[in-house]
Design an enzyme around this catalytic site. Structure first.
Site, PDB file in Angstrom:
ATOM      1  N   SER A 137       0.844  -1.191   0.000  1.00  0.00           N
ATOM      2  CA  SER A 137       0.000   0.000   0.000  1.00  0.00           C
ATOM      3  C   SER A 137       0.878   1.238   0.000  1.00  0.00           C
ATOM      4  CB  SER A 137      -0.885   0.014   1.250  1.00  0.00           C
ATOM      5  OG  SER A 137      -1.575   1.242   1.383  1.00  0.00           O
ATOM      6  N   TYR A 150      -2.278   0.212  10.670  1.00  0.00           N
ATOM      7  CA  TYR A 150      -2.298  -0.274   9.291  1.00  0.00           C
ATOM      8  C   TYR A 150      -1.002   0.080   8.561  1.00  0.00           C
ATOM      9  CZ  TYR A 150      -3.835  -0.987   4.472  1.00  0.00           C
ATOM     10  OH  TYR A 150      -3.934  -1.402   3.172  1.00  0.00           O
TER      11      TYR A 150
END
Length: 257
Positions: A137, A150
């Site tokens: 990501s 995250y």
């Protein structure tokens, strides 16, 4: 060449994983979908057209991963590509987030990647070929408010990918990392149940088809790493080169959660 490749996909019961499976079928490959919920896995398999396989696998369970990978490799005559896609998020401040949320995200997003890679690696090494594709990501390159947990998992995935790529140089095994920004998928049903973040960044959301086309290209060309969208990739490079200035300039814009 994509055609004929057997591709094991984790987290394939929705979103990017499921769409990747269908596009691989369309390209002549043989995806093997995995997920930990058997009923959900069966239901999504009913929506696919073409040749594919499926197997129940929980990426947080080391025994499940090892048994499933070994069985799939035997049943399908080898695995050519592993796509580590399983992952989820909770967007919360560190002060408000339960410690359990950090542990669960790390166990799935990072350790799930490690478990699956370690399970498939002996098969790849025996054959002298294979491809590990880790769906990381942009959050793995730049942290933003409410993504402490995250972002940490995706930083770990990128560090793991970069180190493993060097370890496997000359082995015939490729390691790739795909780093998308926010994607319009059910991911945000857990990460952002109130919809605040989605509303704030809706104009910048990536269509899932665009991301999957990129994943297919990475598999086809064995590209080591790719960021998308490209405009955000340029911004992140500038942020990394000039963190103090960038934090002052872009800090408000990045605080969308």
């Amino acid at each position: 060449m994509i055609k004929g490749k057997k591709v094991l996909i984790t987290g394939a019961t929705s979103g990017i994983g499921l769409l990747t499976a269908q596009m691989l079928i369309n390209a002549g490959a043989m995806p093997i979908l995995t997920g930990r919920n058997e009923a959900k896995l069966r239901a999504v398999c009913d929506t696919l057209n073409g040749q594919f396989g499926s197997a129940v696998m929980d990426v947080t369970d080391s025994e499940s991963v090892l048994e499933t990978v070994n069985r799939v490799d035997s049943e399908y005559g080898g695995i050519d590509v592993l796509v580590n896609n399983a992952g989820f998020a909770w967007f919360e401040t560190l002060a408000e987030a339960p410690l359990a949320h950090f542990i669960e995200m790390m166990d799935t997003n990072y350790m799930g990647t490690v478990r699956c890679t370690k399970a498939v690696l002996p098969h790849f090494m025996k054959r002298g070929s294979g491809h590990i594709v880790n769906i990381a990501s942009m959050a793995g390159k730049i942290g933003t408010p409410k993504s402490t947990g995250y972002s940490a998992t995706k930083h770990a995935v990128l560090g793991f990918s970069n180190a493993l790529r060097l370890e496997l140089q000359g082995s015939g095994i490729a390691v790739s990392a795909v780093n998308p920004g926010p994607i319009d998928t059910p991911f945000f049903e857990t990460a952002d149940p109130g919809g605040h973040y989605v509303k704030q960044v809706s104009a910048f959301m990536l269509p899932p088809e665009k991301v999957v086309h990129t994943i297919i290209k990475v598999i086809d060309r064995r590209i080591p790493e790719i960021d998308l969208p490209r405009s955000a990739a340029v911004g992140i490079k500038l942020f990394q080169l000039f963190p103090r200035i960038s934090s002052r300039v872009a800090g408000k814009w990045l605080n969308k959660k």
